[in-house]
Scaffold this motif. Structure first.
Motif, PDB file in Angstrom:
ATOM      1  N   ARG A  86       3.109  11.521 -11.661  1.00 51.83           N
ATOM      2  CA  ARG A  86       1.876  11.969 -10.997  1.00 51.83           C
ATOM      3  C   ARG A  86       0.697  11.083 -11.402  1.00 51.83           C
ATOM      4  O   ARG A  86      -0.195  10.814 -10.593  1.00 51.83           O
ATOM      5  CB  ARG A  86       1.589  13.425 -11.340  1.00 51.83           C
ATOM      6  N   PHE A  87       0.691  10.655 -12.659  1.00 51.57           N
ATOM      7  CA  PHE A  87      -0.375   9.767 -13.107  1.00 51.57           C
ATOM      8  C   PHE A  87      -0.325   8.446 -12.342  1.00 51.57           C
ATOM      9  O   PHE A  87      -1.360   7.955 -11.862  1.00 51.57           O
ATOM     10  CB  PHE A  87      -0.258   9.506 -14.603  1.00 51.57           C
ATOM     11  N   TYR A  88       0.870   7.860 -12.207  1.00 58.96           N
ATOM     12  CA  TYR A  88       0.988   6.592 -11.488  1.00 58.96           C
ATOM     13  C   TYR A  88       0.585   6.751 -10.023  1.00 58.96           C
ATOM     14  O   TYR A  88      -0.048   5.862  -9.440  1.00 58.96           O
ATOM     15  CB  TYR A  88       2.416   6.058 -11.578  1.00 58.96           C
ATOM     16  N   ALA A  89       0.979   7.896  -9.422  1.00 61.27           N
ATOM     17  CA  ALA A  89       0.616   8.141  -8.029  1.00 61.27           C
ATOM     18  C   ALA A  89      -0.904   8.263  -7.888  1.00 61.27           C
ATOM     19  O   ALA A  89      -1.508   7.708  -6.959  1.00 61.27           O
ATOM     20  CB  ALA A  89       1.299   9.403  -7.515  1.00 61.27           C
ATOM     21  N   ALA A  90      -1.538   8.993  -8.826  1.00 63.68           N
ATOM     22  CA  ALA A  90      -2.990   9.156  -8.790  1.00 63.68           C
ATOM     23  C   ALA A  90      -3.687   7.821  -9.029  1.00 63.68           C
ATOM     24  O   ALA A  90      -4.713   7.518  -8.401  1.00 63.68           O
ATOM     25  CB  ALA A  90      -3.428  10.177  -9.837  1.00 63.68           C
ATOM     26  N   LEU A  91      -3.139   7.013  -9.947  1.00 59.56           N
ATOM     27  CA  LEU A  91      -3.718   5.698 -10.212  1.00 59.56           C
ATOM     28  C   LEU A  91      -3.660   4.827  -8.964  1.00 59.56           C
ATOM     29  O   LEU A  91      -4.653   4.178  -8.600  1.00 59.56           O
ATOM     30  CB  LEU A  91      -2.977   5.033 -11.366  1.00 59.56           C
ATOM     31  N   ASN A  92      -2.507   4.811  -8.304  1.00 55.86           N
ATOM     32  CA  ASN A  92      -2.377   3.993  -7.095  1.00 55.86           C
ATOM     33  C   ASN A  92      -3.336   4.452  -6.006  1.00 55.86           C
ATOM     34  O   ASN A  92      -3.922   3.625  -5.291  1.00 55.86           O
ATOM     35  CB  ASN A  92      -0.932   4.043  -6.587  1.00 55.86           C
ATOM     36  N   THR A  93      -3.490   5.783  -5.860  1.00 56.63           N
ATOM     37  CA  THR A  93      -4.431   6.305  -4.868  1.00 56.63           C
ATOM     38  C   THR A  93      -5.854   5.918  -5.219  1.00 56.63           C
ATOM     39  O   THR A  93      -6.645   5.534  -4.347  1.00 56.63           O
ATOM     40  CB  THR A  93      -4.318   7.836  -4.792  1.00 56.63           C
ATOM     41  N   CYS A  94      -6.196   6.006  -6.499  1.00 64.48           N
ATOM     42  CA  CYS A  94      -7.531   5.633  -6.968  1.00 64.48           C
ATOM     43  C   CYS A  94      -7.814   4.161  -6.678  1.00 64.48           C
ATOM     44  O   CYS A  94      -8.892   3.807  -6.181  1.00 64.48           O
ATOM     45  CB  CYS A  94      -7.641   5.916  -8.468  1.00 64.48           C
ATOM     46  N   VAL A  95      -6.851   3.293  -6.968  1.00 69.36           N
ATOM     47  CA  VAL A  95      -7.021   1.861  -6.716  1.00 69.36           C
ATOM     48  C   VAL A  95      -7.124   1.595  -5.214  1.00 69.36           C
ATOM     49  O   VAL A  95      -7.946   0.783  -4.769  1.00 69.36           O
ATOM     50  CB  VAL A  95      -5.866   1.054  -7.329  1.00 69.36           C
ATOM     51  N   GLU A  96      -6.324   2.296  -4.434  1.00 71.78           N
ATOM     52  CA  GLU A  96      -6.365   2.115  -2.981  1.00 71.78           C
ATOM     53  C   GLU A  96      -7.744   2.472  -2.432  1.00 71.78           C
ATOM     54  O   GLU A  96      -8.305   1.735  -1.616  1.00 71.78           O
ATOM     55  CB  GLU A  96      -5.298   2.986  -2.314  1.00 71.78           C
ATOM     56  N   HIS A  97      -8.308   3.589  -2.898  1.00 72.14           N
ATOM     57  CA  HIS A  97      -9.637   3.990  -2.437  1.00 72.14           C
ATOM     58  C   HIS A  97     -10.695   2.980  -2.877  1.00 72.14           C
ATOM     59  O   HIS A  97     -11.630   2.662  -2.110  1.00 72.14           O
ATOM     60  CB  HIS A  97      -9.975   5.377  -2.972  1.00 72.14           C
ATOM     61  N   ALA A  98     -10.549   2.477  -4.095  1.00 74.48           N
ATOM     62  CA  ALA A  98     -11.500   1.466  -4.580  1.00 74.48           C
ATOM     63  C   ALA A  98     -11.438   0.212  -3.715  1.00 74.48           C
ATOM     64  O   ALA A  98     -12.469  -0.377  -3.369  1.00 74.48           O
ATOM     65  CB  ALA A  98     -11.204   1.122  -6.040  1.00 74.48           C
ATOM     66  N   CYS A  99     -10.226  -0.214  -3.356  1.00 75.20           N
ATOM     67  CA  CYS A  99     -10.061  -1.402  -2.515  1.00 75.20           C
ATOM     68  C   CYS A  99     -10.613  -1.163  -1.114  1.00 75.20           C
ATOM     69  O   CYS A  99     -11.226  -2.054  -0.509  1.00 75.20           O
ATOM     70  CB  CYS A  99      -8.587  -1.789  -2.439  1.00 75.20           C
ATOM     71  N   GLN A 100     -10.386   0.040  -0.584  1.00 72.19           N
ATOM     72  CA  GLN A 100     -10.917   0.352   0.740  1.00 72.19           C
ATOM     73  C   GLN A 100     -12.438   0.283   0.745  1.00 72.19           C
ATOM     74  O   GLN A 100     -13.042  -0.276   1.665  1.00 72.19           O
ATOM     75  CB  GLN A 100     -10.447   1.739   1.173  1.00 72.19           C
ATOM     76  N   ASP A 101     -13.058   0.852  -0.280  1.00 70.78           N
ATOM     77  CA  ASP A 101     -14.516   0.804  -0.369  1.00 70.78           C
ATOM     78  C   ASP A 101     -15.001  -0.630  -0.561  1.00 70.78           C
ATOM     79  O   ASP A 101     -16.004  -1.046   0.026  1.00 70.78           O
ATOM     80  CB  ASP A 101     -15.005   1.677  -1.531  1.00 70.78           C
ATOM     81  N   PHE A 102     -14.283  -1.363  -1.405  1.00 71.50           N
ATOM     82  CA  PHE A 102     -14.672  -2.749  -1.685  1.00 71.50           C
ATOM     83  C   PHE A 102     -14.628  -3.595  -0.421  1.00 71.50           C
ATOM     84  O   PHE A 102     -15.474  -4.460  -0.198  1.00 71.50           O
ATOM     85  CB  PHE A 102     -13.735  -3.326  -2.746  1.00 71.50           C
ATOM     86  N   GLY A 103     -13.620  -3.355   0.417  1.00 73.28           N
ATOM     87  CA  GLY A 103     -13.453  -4.177   1.609  1.00 73.28           C
ATOM     88  C   GLY A 103     -14.034  -3.593   2.880  1.00 73.28           C
ATOM     89  O   GLY A 103     -13.848  -4.150   3.953  1.00 73.28           O
ATOM     90  N   ARG A 104     -14.757  -2.465   2.761  1.00 70.30           N
ATOM     91  CA  ARG A 104     -15.253  -1.808   3.969  1.00 70.30           C
ATOM     92  C   ARG A 104     -16.175  -2.700   4.807  1.00 70.30           C
ATOM     93  O   ARG A 104     -16.103  -2.706   6.034  1.00 70.30           O
ATOM     94  CB  ARG A 104     -15.980  -0.521   3.582  1.00 70.30           C
ATOM     95  N   LYS A 105     -17.016  -3.466   4.143  1.00 71.50           N
ATOM     96  CA  LYS A 105     -17.929  -4.335   4.886  1.00 71.50           C
ATOM     97  C   LYS A 105     -17.165  -5.405   5.655  1.00 71.50           C
ATOM     98  O   LYS A 105     -17.478  -5.710   6.811  1.00 71.50           O
ATOM     99  CB  LYS A 105     -18.931  -4.989   3.936  1.00 71.50           C
TER     100      LYS A 105
END
Length: 223
Positions: A86-105
Motif C-alpha cells: 500500500r505504501f508503494y502504491a501510495a508513493l506511485n500515486t503521489c509521484v504521478e500527481h506531482a508529475c501531472q501538476d509539474f507538466g500541466r502547463k
C-alpha cells in the motif's frame, strides 16, 4: 544507524503514531522516504501523461524529482497503513500527481496549439483561411514564452535555494552526497560507484544530510 528495510520502518512509523510519539514517527518516515528516493526517480523517468504520450522532458527530471520527493515526504501526514504494498502504491500515486501538476502547463500549451488550426473565418472577408489560426498561434506562442520564462525563473530560484542550503552543511560527506543527488542528479547506485562506498552508506549520508538541509532551509531566511 543500521539499515532497516521498508517493512520495518513502516511498522515503526505506524507504531510511533499510535502511541503519540510524533517526533519518532517523523524520523522513521524520513528514513522510509530516503530509502525510496531511487523509486521516486524511476517513477518520474517512466511517467507518461497518457499511455502513448510524452513524459517529463529529460532536462526537467531533476526538478520534477525534487518536487515529487518533497510530496512523498509530506505524505506522512495522512498515510497510516502498515503494508509495504500500500505504501508503494501510495508513493506511485503521489509521484504521478506531482508529475501531472509539474507538466500541466506543457500539456495546456499542447492542447492550445492543436486547437489553434480549428479557428473559423469568414470566406467573404479580407482575411485568408489561415489568418485567424496564425493569429491564434502567434498569441499562443507569446503565452507559452511568458509562462515558460516564469516557470524557468521559479525552477532556477528553487534550485539556487537548495544549492545554497547544501553549501551550508558542514559535514563534508553529507554535503558531497547531497550535491551529487540534487545538483548532479545522480542515482544512489551511481553515487556509491563515484565515491567508492556502499549503497547503505549513500542512504545514511543522504538521510542525515537531508535532515540538516531541511533544518537550514526552515531556520534561515532566503539568501
Amino acid at each position: 544507524m543500521p539499515f532497516e528495510n521498508d517493512h520495518v520502518l513502516l511498522g515503526k512509523f505506524v507504531d510511533s503514531h499510535e502511541r503519540g510519539d510524533v517526533e519518532a514517527a517523523a524520523q522513521y518516515w524520513e528514513r522510509l522516504a530516503i530509502n525510496n528516493y531511487d523509486r521516486v526517480v524511476a517513477a518520474v523517468r517512466t511517467f507518461r501523461f497518457s499511455a502513448s504520450g510524452p513524459g517529463i522532458p529529460a532536462h526537467e527530471h531533476g526538478s520534477a524529482v525534487t518536487e515529487a520527493f518533497l510530496r512523498v515526504s509530506a505524505m506522512s501526514a495522512v498515510f497510516r497503513k502498515r503494508e509495504t504494498g500500500r505504501f508503494y502504491a501510495a508513493l506511485n500515486t503521489c509521484v504521478e500527481h506531482a508529475c501531472q501538476d509539474f507538466g500541466r502547463k506543457e500539456l495546456r500549451h499542447e492542447r492550445r496549439a492543436k486547437g489553434s488550426l480549428d479557428q473559423r473565418y469568414e470566406p467573404d472577408g479580407d482575411a485568408g483561411p489561415y489568418d485567424a489560426a496564425l493569429a491564434a498561434y502567434d498569441a499562443d506562442q507569446r503565452r507559452q514564452t511568458r509562462e515558460t520564462l516564469e516557470a524557468e525563473a521559479s525552477r532556477q530560484d528553487a534550485e539556487r535555494l537548495v544549492a545554497w542550503g547544501i553549501a551550508q552543511i558542514k559535514n563534508d560527506d553529507h554535503r558531497e552526497v547531497l550535491e551529487l543527488t540534487y545538483i548532479e542528479k545522480l542515482s544512489g547506485a551511481a553515487i556509491a560507484r563515484r565515491l567508492g562506498i556502499t549503497n547503505d552508506n549513500v542512504y545514511q549520508r543522504r538521510r542525515r544530510g537531508t535532515l540538516e538541509l531541511e533544518r537550514i532551509l526552515r531556520e534561515h531566511p532566503r539568501p
